[in-house]
Scaffold this motif. Structure first.
Motif: not given
Length: 238
Positions: A46, A56, A74, A82, A230, A233
């Motif tokens: 994260h 990313t 993701n 986020r 994102m 992840m």
């Protein structure tokens, strides 16, 4: 002698950390990446060491260099800044709490659940079961809805629903040794997506990650999906 040497070289070659493949299920194309959770370095991502959101796959690779990502996806819904919407734990540190109440959107379509990772296991756990049992998750990311719960589809899924979207999620084996991360390559409804995990990938528990944001990094297949940054992840480090 040449045959013997070739055999020895083949035997000495390291096994792939992740097995990714394109699969057609009931006329719909999916990409699925299977991870052996007992041996592979499967973890959530994260923020970087400075507390900045990674966002990313390329930023993850910068953070873990010289190691690389064998797979990425993701792994849960997030707010505009986020932050994770529900429970988020990374390396034993919890930064967001569990959410068990119903609410709007897919996350609030109960039952929802979470992906729980340890050093040698991966399990999808329904949220209320997590609260009741308090498993020791090194990493965890909550999302929703659950797709498959102990072999049963989410009760609100409609077989012929016209609610179609590109969707991604994760399913785990009953013993927690195998995790399957999958993304639909064309719009699909929840019912079909859930049956893909249960009937084709044979995972008795599966969790939806997202539809608006569904991206995968699969170097084996030459795949690297791009798009807006994102939140949480998941990936395999090698």
């Amino acid at each position: 002698m040449r045959a013997l040497l070739a055999g020895l070289l083949l035997a000495a070659s390291p096994a792939a950390a992740v097995t990714c493949e394109d699969i057609t299920f009931e006329g719909t194309s999916f990409t699925a990446c299977t991870v052996d959770a007992t041996t592979e370095d499967l973890r959530l991502f994260h923020r970087d060491a400075a507390g900045e959101v990674l966002g990313t796959f390329s930023n993850i690779e910068t953070a873990i260099a010289p190691r690389t990502l064998a797979f990425g996806m993701n792994a849960g819904m997030y707010h505009e800044d986020r932050r994770a919407v529900g429970l988020y734990i990374q390396d034993g540190v919890q930064t967001a709490g569990i959410v068990t109440s119903d609410g709007p959107g897919n996350f609030g379509l109960l039952p929802n659940g979470l992906l729980c990772l340890t050093d040698d296991s991966a399990r999808v756990i329904e949220s209320l079961a997590y609260v009741a049992t308090e498993p020791d998750c090194r990493d965890a990311s909550q999302s929703g809805p659950m797709l498959v719960i102990d072999g049963a589809l989410h009760p609100d899924f409609i077989p012929n629903s016209d609610s179609l979207n590109i969707r991604n999620g994760v399913g785990t084996s009953g013993d927690g040794t195998r995790a399957v991360f999958a993304i639909a390559n064309q719009p699909v409804n929840f019912h079909t997506f859930a049956r893909f995990f249960r009937d084709r990938m044979e995972t008795p528990d599966a969790l939806y990650f997202d539809g608006r944001v569904s991206r995968m990094l699969a170097p084996q297949l030459g795949r690297n999906d791009f798009g807006l940054p994102m939140g949480p992840m998941v990936g395999v480090v090698e």
